[in-house]
Design an enzyme around this catalytic site. Structure first.
Site, mmCIF file in Angstrom:
data_model
loop_
_atom_site.group_PDB
_atom_site.id
_atom_site.type_symbol
_atom_site.label_atom_id
_atom_site.label_comp_id
_atom_site.label_asym_id
_atom_site.label_seq_id
_atom_site.Cartn_x
_atom_site.Cartn_y
_atom_site.Cartn_z
ATOM 1 N N ALA A 1 0.862 -1.182 0.000
ATOM 2 C CA ALA A 1 0.000 0.000 0.000
ATOM 3 C C ALA A 1 0.896 1.228 0.000
ATOM 4 O O ALA A 1 2.103 1.144 0.242
ATOM 5 C CB ALA A 1 -0.934 0.007 1.207
ATOM 6 N N MET A 2 0.293 2.377 -0.265
ATOM 7 C CA MET A 2 1.032 3.642 -0.287
ATOM 8 C C MET A 2 0.180 4.736 0.323
ATOM 9 O O MET A 2 -0.973 4.934 -0.068
ATOM 10 C CB MET A 2 1.418 3.998 -1.734
ATOM 11 C CG MET A 2 2.113 5.337 -1.870
ATOM 12 S SD MET A 2 3.645 5.380 -0.928
ATOM 13 C CE MET A 2 3.693 7.120 -0.490
ATOM 14 N N GLU A 3 0.764 5.458 1.276
ATOM 15 C CA GLU A 3 0.029 6.360 2.153
ATOM 16 C C GLU A 3 -0.222 7.752 1.588
ATOM 17 O O GLU A 3 -0.381 8.718 2.344
ATOM 18 C CB GLU A 3 0.789 6.516 3.471
ATOM 19 C CG GLU A 3 2.153 7.205 3.355
ATOM 20 C CD GLU A 3 3.310 6.252 3.154
ATOM 21 O OE1 GLU A 3 4.457 6.652 3.410
ATOM 22 O OE2 GLU A 3 3.074 5.102 2.741
ATOM 23 N N ASN A 4 -0.309 7.901 0.265
ATOM 24 C CA ASN A 4 -0.524 9.217 -0.325
ATOM 25 C C ASN A 4 -1.542 10.022 0.492
ATOM 26 O O ASN A 4 -2.608 9.510 0.848
ATOM 27 C CB ASN A 4 -1.051 9.082 -1.756
ATOM 28 C CG ASN A 4 -0.251 8.111 -2.573
ATOM 29 O OD1 ASN A 4 0.936 8.259 -2.780
ATOM 30 N ND2 ASN A 4 -0.923 7.069 -3.050
ATOM 31 N N GLU B 1 -1.415 2.453 7.119
ATOM 32 C CA GLU B 1 -1.456 3.582 6.176
ATOM 33 C C GLU B 1 -2.105 4.814 6.792
ATOM 34 O O GLU B 1 -1.686 5.948 6.515
ATOM 35 C CB GLU B 1 -2.191 3.172 4.894
ATOM 36 C CG GLU B 1 -1.579 1.985 4.159
ATOM 37 C CD GLU B 1 -0.081 2.104 3.948
ATOM 38 O OE1 GLU B 1 0.392 3.221 3.601
ATOM 39 O OE2 GLU B 1 0.630 1.104 4.133
ATOM 40 N N HIS C 1 0.270 6.687 8.886
ATOM 41 C CA HIS C 1 1.180 7.495 8.063
ATOM 42 C C HIS C 1 0.632 8.905 7.799
ATOM 43 O O HIS C 1 1.411 9.806 7.474
ATOM 44 C CB HIS C 1 1.399 6.825 6.706
ATOM 45 C CG HIS C 1 2.544 5.865 6.678
ATOM 46 N ND1 HIS C 1 3.801 6.173 7.151
ATOM 47 C CD2 HIS C 1 2.632 4.588 6.195
ATOM 48 C CE1 HIS C 1 4.607 5.138 6.968
ATOM 49 N NE2 HIS C 1 3.921 4.163 6.398
ATOM 50 N N GLU D 1 8.169 4.343 8.737
ATOM 51 C CA GLU D 1 7.701 2.959 8.693
ATOM 52 C C GLU D 1 7.687 2.285 10.057
ATOM 53 O O GLU D 1 6.788 1.494 10.359
ATOM 54 C CB GLU D 1 8.554 2.150 7.701
ATOM 55 C CG GLU D 1 8.549 2.711 6.282
ATOM 56 C CD GLU D 1 7.146 2.823 5.684
ATOM 57 O OE1 GLU D 1 6.188 2.236 6.238
ATOM 58 O OE2 GLU D 1 7.008 3.509 4.664
#
Length: 940
Positions: free
Chosen positions: A300-303, A336, A339, A358
């Site tokens: 996943a990516m926490e944009n 996420e 973040h 992280e």
């Protein structure tokens, strides 16, 4: 003369080449970014206007750009106090350095201005930058446009200062087909439709780093809900999968509420601040979107405001997903969302400090998951996080938590167990030492102080030091600036507790590391707790002064034998990132404490010296339940395994210890035991293949009791952990060749082929059935293989596809293994999923190694620009166990290696050397054969 002029022109740019960071002569304040993706041609065009400050006189503006074509005629600079556009004399792109240099005839003074340029690029298929992902809609294959910018790939979408410290605001405009959903970090405030196209303008973002910018364009369904604070949360997915987003939506809404409650509590009690404070600063965006992407390299990516996920990490199907899938969705969503503060609001200054993002997000995600699902015993499972960190950090080729990064290509390799798991573990260790309220107060102060800014590791230590009065900087520098960890030996001598630390390495070699170790200990009671710092190699503590301990009952040894209140437990609740060795007397005291039920459940998972545990086992060969609970600890198990791997204990001793786990029921212990048993069977087969059948029989007998207790079919009202354990136990019995389990698994598999909704094969045990059928597959008996591939092709559930891919390599047939590996490279397997199929049987290792070499050029072409290529190396090289194979791998990669795999390659080859040394050690054991046969045929 022309050549000399060109050479001189190139010389002036040399100062910017080969540098890890951009020059600091200019800094961006805001971006006005316009993008127009073409989802058919797989290209995009764009323009950017960057408001910036020239902070020191310069003729050059240097920013990042890669894989872009910049229209040089469009490049211009306009100072803030004039409308005149200053055109550059030269614009040069340097692909090797991923920079664009804009040169002006005269030096720009210190001023504010706007740099403008137009550009175009390709929607690539590398799952990085601005890329395309494919999906089917109404039977037609379509593209969606997706961004993935972490760590350093925003530069592949638009020219920018692509460094975490270069924070700015972003105004984003998209021009897209009118029927598509277009998402970005912020809500849209204006949509203009013009025939088949629409132009969508989004609200300006908060100040943030470029790696957090996000854009997604495609056809999607969604489900939505509101938090109590009115923040709209939406989960987007492929059309027809909306119901699968409901669990993640529920977790997200509740998690945001939990984070508020945590902070509100600590602020009310400890800081007397407003109840409305939320991580000291509220979530600063008006919406939170989460979206499942079919092709996505990471989990996943926490944009900021638009979090992107693999489908397996966001979607959950009540009927088709396993309990393990449910747990993963929960922990990843919580990670996420953490973040949004740890990373997005307060951002690391440079990738050296990645662990601040992280490690904290991992630690906080366990807080949230434990609150939402206390029955999952997630903090007990956190021991597995620590174990993964310990295993990687036990390599000489590990790296410090804070690691120097000198080029963008080096960043991907540090997204590993050190940054995530060791990072989270040392945070938990420090919290335990300082106390939760002090730690939380300091954490809130840290977020307040560095909100909308950047921080380094030392900034966090300074705040914690201010709040606690403890030497946090000195203490934690020993954990973040050097690799490795200690083993702390404890013994009683002359009425004192003596502690001695030394570095632990899996190779068994001595290490020269030394740490400031936060020692936590209890003496006779959890009310009598003592913390102190082991700041030197050895130190002694008066045991009578340790949190009020007394020795009024006589000598320490006598008290230890007779009085359970004289016990001493070091590393309370297993919060320290170190191993502990107790002497015989302290071990005896702990035994009595356990029998008297004085220790917490977590501490019954503590670390003990393996030799003493084994001694107790021999003395109490008729192990009762309490002693079994004593021996059945994850800490003991993993320490013993590590000592055996390091040739400091015999395999005979390790297997003898394993036999005490026969009636173990705890999920975390059994799950770890199963993982270790696979490795032990593999290495034992290399060292003593004539004993392999007996070793497999031993493991079958070891797991049989627990498997029979839990059964094949779910029981009404059973817990989440039972569901996860069932699948792992049955898969292990299939892998070790238990005839009855294999037969039942194949029977259920065939029932599943006839009816995909049969209750005989629920998702939790499908992996076991798939392993079972592949065990029996060969070139002359491949019908079950073909059937399993048919299931793969027919399902649209990503979790089911990865289950199947992870089972295909279980075949022992060389030709089938090669067919499986070639299948991974076909268009039927998404690039993100190939790594799940790389784990092959021991019989397939040589086939996989030859396949890797034969296909290396193709593999590097497809996966070489991202972190997934490291998985090919570690999965295929690490399992070998001969010095010859290590040398062969070194020679191959000396010619065909890439900088992006350098660290992983060194670690993989070190593991091969450790395995080879372990094999030699096992081969020197005189009575191994007798012991294995006795254990395999022991009657219980």
């Amino acid at each position: 003369r022309e050549r000399e002029s060109a050479e001189r022109a190139m010389d002036k740019f040399d100062q910017f080449k080969g540098q890890p960071r951009l020059p600091k002569s200019a800094a961006p304040r805001s971006y006005d970014l316009k993008l127009k993706p073409d989802l058919v041609a797989c290209k995009f065009t764009g323009s950017v206007r960057i408001s910036l400050d020239v902070v020191s006189p310069t003729r050059f503006i240097v920013l990042n750009a890669a894989d872009l074509s910049v229209d040089r005629s469009s490049v211009g600079f306009c100072s803030g106090n004039t409308s005149k556009v200053l055109e550059p004399v030269e614009v040069q792109l340097f692909e090797a350095d991923e920079i664009i240099v804009v040169e002006f005839a005269e030096s720009l003074p210190v001023l504010a201005g706007v740099l403008s340029m137009d550009f175009e690029g390709t929607l690539n298929d590398k799952m990085k930058g601005f890329y395309r992902s494919t999906y089917e809609h109404n039977g037609e294959k379509k593209n969606m446009a997706v961004t993935q910018f972490e760590p350093a790939d925003a530069r592949r979408c638009f020219p920018c200062w692509d460094e975490p410290a270069c924070k700015a605001t972003f105004k984003i405009t998209l021009e897209v087909p009118s029927e598509l959903v277009a998402l970005s970090n912020m809500p849209a405030f204006d949509v203009k439709v013009d025939g088949n196209l629409k132009t969508v303008q989004y609200m300006e973002t908060p100040i943030m780093s470029t790696y957090l910018v996000a854009v997604v364009v495609g056809l999607f369904d969604y489900v939505e809900d509101l938090t109590p604070d009115g923040i709209r949360v939406q989960v987007y997915c492929q059309v027809g999968k909306a119901d699968q987003g409901k669990f993640a939506l529920d977790v997200a809404v509740k998690t945001l509420g939990l984070y508020k409650e945590y902070v509100a509590y600590f602020f009310r009690v400890a800081a007397q601040l407003s109840y409305n404070l939320y991580f000291a600063v509220p979530y600063s965006l008006p919406k939170l979107d989460m979206i499942a992407i079919p092709d996505f390299a990471a989990g996943a990516m926490e944009n900021y405001g638009l979090v992107t996920y693999r489908e397996t990490a966001l979607l959950y199907d009540d009927k088709q997903s396993a309990a393990a899938n449910k747990q993963r969705v929960s922990t990843v969503v919580a990670h996420e969302l953490a973040h949004q503060w740890f990373g997005n609001l307060v951002t690391m200054e440079w990738w050296t400090h990645l662990w601040l993002n992280e490690g904290f997000a991992t630690w906080v995600s366990y807080l949230a998951t434990d609150s939402l699902f206390p029955e999952w015993q997630i903090w007990t499972q956190f021991l597995n996080e620590s174990t993964e960190g310990l295993r990687l950090d036990g390599l000489a080729e590990s790296h410090p938590i804070e690691v120097e990064v000198n080029h963008a290509c080096e960043i991907d390799e540090i997204f590993d167990a050190i940054s995530y798991r060791k990072g989270a573990s040392v945070i938990r260790m420090l919290q335990s030492y300082l106390g939760p309220e002090c730690f939380q107060r300091a954490l809130a102060s840290y977020i307040q102080r560095y909100a909308c800014s950047n921080a380094k590791t030392e900034d966090l230590w300074a705040v914690l030091e201010e709040e606690s009065g403890e030497p946090v900087t000195k203490l934690m520098n020993s954990w973040t600036k050097q690799k490795g960890y200690p083993v702390v030996a404890a013994k009683v001598k002359d009425q004192k507790l003596e502690f001695e630390q030394s570095q632990f390495l899996l190779s068994g070699s001595p290490g020269d590391g030394q740490w400031i170790v936060p020692i936590t200990l209890c003496c006779g009671s959890y009310d009598a707790r003592r913390n102190f710092l082991l700041q030197t190699k050895s130190e002694a503590l008066d045991i009578m002064e340790a949190s009020g301990c007394s020795d009024s009952q006589g000598s320490l040894m006598e008290a230890g034998k007779g009085k359970p209140n004289s016990w001493v437990k070091i590393n309370v609740d297993q919060t320290g990132f170190y191993r502990v060795k107790y002497d015989e007397e302290l071990s005896a005291r702990l035994r009595y404490a356990i029998e008297s039920k004085c220790l917490s459940a977590t501490d019954r998972y503590g670390d003990f010296d393996f030799l003493l545990v084994l001694l107790l086992f021999i003395l109490y060969s008729r192990v009762n339940l309490l002693i079994t609970k004593f021996i059945s600890s994850t800490g003991i198990l993993d320490d013993s395994y590590a000592l055996c791997m390091g040739c400091q204990q015999s395999l005979t001793s390790l297997l003898t210890l394993f036999s005490a786990y026969r009636e173990e029921v705890d999920y975390t212990v059994l799950s770890n035991l199963i993982s270790i048993s696979y490795e032990v069977a593999r290495i034992a087969a290399d060292a003593a293949p004539e004993l392999l059948d007996c070793i497999k029989l031993f493991f079958i007998n070891l797991f049989q009791y627990s498997a029979e207790r839990i059964g094949w079919d779910p029981k009404q009202g059973e817990g989440h952990l039972d569901a996860m354990l069932r699948g792992e136990l049955l898969a292990a019995l299939c892998a070790f060749g238990d005839d009855a389990t294999l037969a039942e698994a194949r029977k259920r598999f065939h029932a599943f082929l006839d009816d995909r909704n049969t209750p005989l094969l629920p998702p939790d045990i499908r992996k076991a059935a798939y392993v079972a059928v592949m065990q029996n597959v060969s070139t002359s008996n491949r019908s079950d293989f073909d059937s399993l591939l048919r299931v793969y092709r027919e399902t649209d559930l990503s979790q089911e596809k990865t289950r199947i891919l992870g089972s295909l390599g279980s075949s022992r047939d060389h030709d089938i293994i090669l067919e499986v590996l070639n299948f991974l490279l076909s268009s039927e397997v998404r690039s993100q999923d190939v790594v799940f199929g790389l784990a092959v049987s021991r019989e397939g290792r040589e086939i996989a190694w030859k396949w890797l070499k034969d296909n290396w050029e193709h593999i590097t072409k497809i996966w070489g620009s991202g972190f997934l290529i490291t998985r090919f190396v570690s999965a295929i090289v690490s399992p070998f166990s001969s010095y010859e194979k290590a040398k062969e791998a070194e020679e191959f990669f000396a010619i065909h290696g890439k900088p992006s795999i350098a660290r992983t390659l060194k670690q993989s080859i070190e593991r091969v050397h450790i395995n080879a040394k372990w094999v030699q050690s096992i081969q020197c054991e005189k009575h191994l054969g007798e012991a294995v046969k006795e254990l395999a045929y022991r009657k219980y």
